[in-house]
Scaffold this active site. Structure first.
Site, short mmCIF file in Angstrom:
data_model
loop_
_atom_site.label_atom_id
_atom_site.label_comp_id
_atom_site.label_asym_id
_atom_site.label_seq_id
_atom_site.Cartn_x
_atom_site.Cartn_y
_atom_site.Cartn_z
N GLU A 48 0.83 -1.21 0.00
CA GLU A 48 0.00 0.00 0.00
C GLU A 48 0.86 1.26 0.00
OE1 GLU A 48 -0.16 -2.66 2.06
OE2 GLU A 48 -2.03 -2.63 3.19
N CYS A 76 -2.45 -2.87 7.50
CA CYS A 76 -1.96 -2.84 8.88
C CYS A 76 -2.09 -1.41 9.42
CB CYS A 76 -0.50 -3.30 8.92
SG CYS A 76 0.65 -2.09 8.20
N CYS A 79 -0.11 1.19 7.24
CA CYS A 79 -0.74 1.47 5.95
C CYS A 79 -2.08 2.18 6.13
CB CYS A 79 -0.91 0.18 5.16
SG CYS A 79 0.69 -0.51 4.68
ZN LIG Z 1 0.99 -2.38 5.90
#
Ligand SMILES: [Zn+2]
Length: 141
Positions: A48, A76, A79
């Site tokens: 990302e 996550c 990101c």
């Molecule tokens: Zn990530």
């Protein structure tokens, strides 16, 4: 999502996660990326982040207003933060990440009401195919 899956398949020795950024028209692909942590030794080289950086470079503008980021795995926390910072309008993801997801599973950073930008989230697109890529990768290790 098919294009994001293609990106994921190019990850080599990295965990197969792929992302693409679509322009405001919803069809033009501005940029893509796949995990490159192993390849580059950069701990922030998630699909990302790389796709966001490349899309912003292509637009010559850090704001990705109107854009959509499509990624094979739930983002996550890093990101998710980058997605909020980039001002994307929409985040589309495939598989959920129950252990580290920050777009609805473990946290919901992208829709946190305390933040001033909250992209729309669409999850579960080709989820089985996205998840299978990961389970195959980890089984083979
Ligand atoms: Zn990530």
């Amino acid at each position: 999502m098919r294009l994001a899956l293609e990106e994921a398949r190019r990850a080599g020795t990295d965990v197969p996660v792929g992302a693409v950024v679509l322009a405001p028209d919803g069809t033009t692909v501005l940029a893509g990326g796949h995990n490159e942590r192993e390849a580059t030794g950069d701990p922030t080289a998630h699909a990302e982040v790389l796709a966001i950086r490349r899309a912003a470079a292509r637009l010559g503008e850090w704001r990705l207003a109107g854009c959509t980021l499509v990624v094979t795995l739930e983002p996550c926390t890093m990101c998710a933060g980058a997605l909020v910072q980039s001002r994307v309008d929409r985040v589309v993801y495939g598989a959920r990440d129950e252990k580290a997801g920050a777009a609805g599973s473990l946290w919901d950073v992208v829709r946190d009401r305390r933040l001033n930008h909250r992209p729309e989230v669409i999850e579960g697109v080709l989820a089985d195919e996205c998840a299978r890529l990961l389970t195959d990768f980890f089984r083979d290790r």
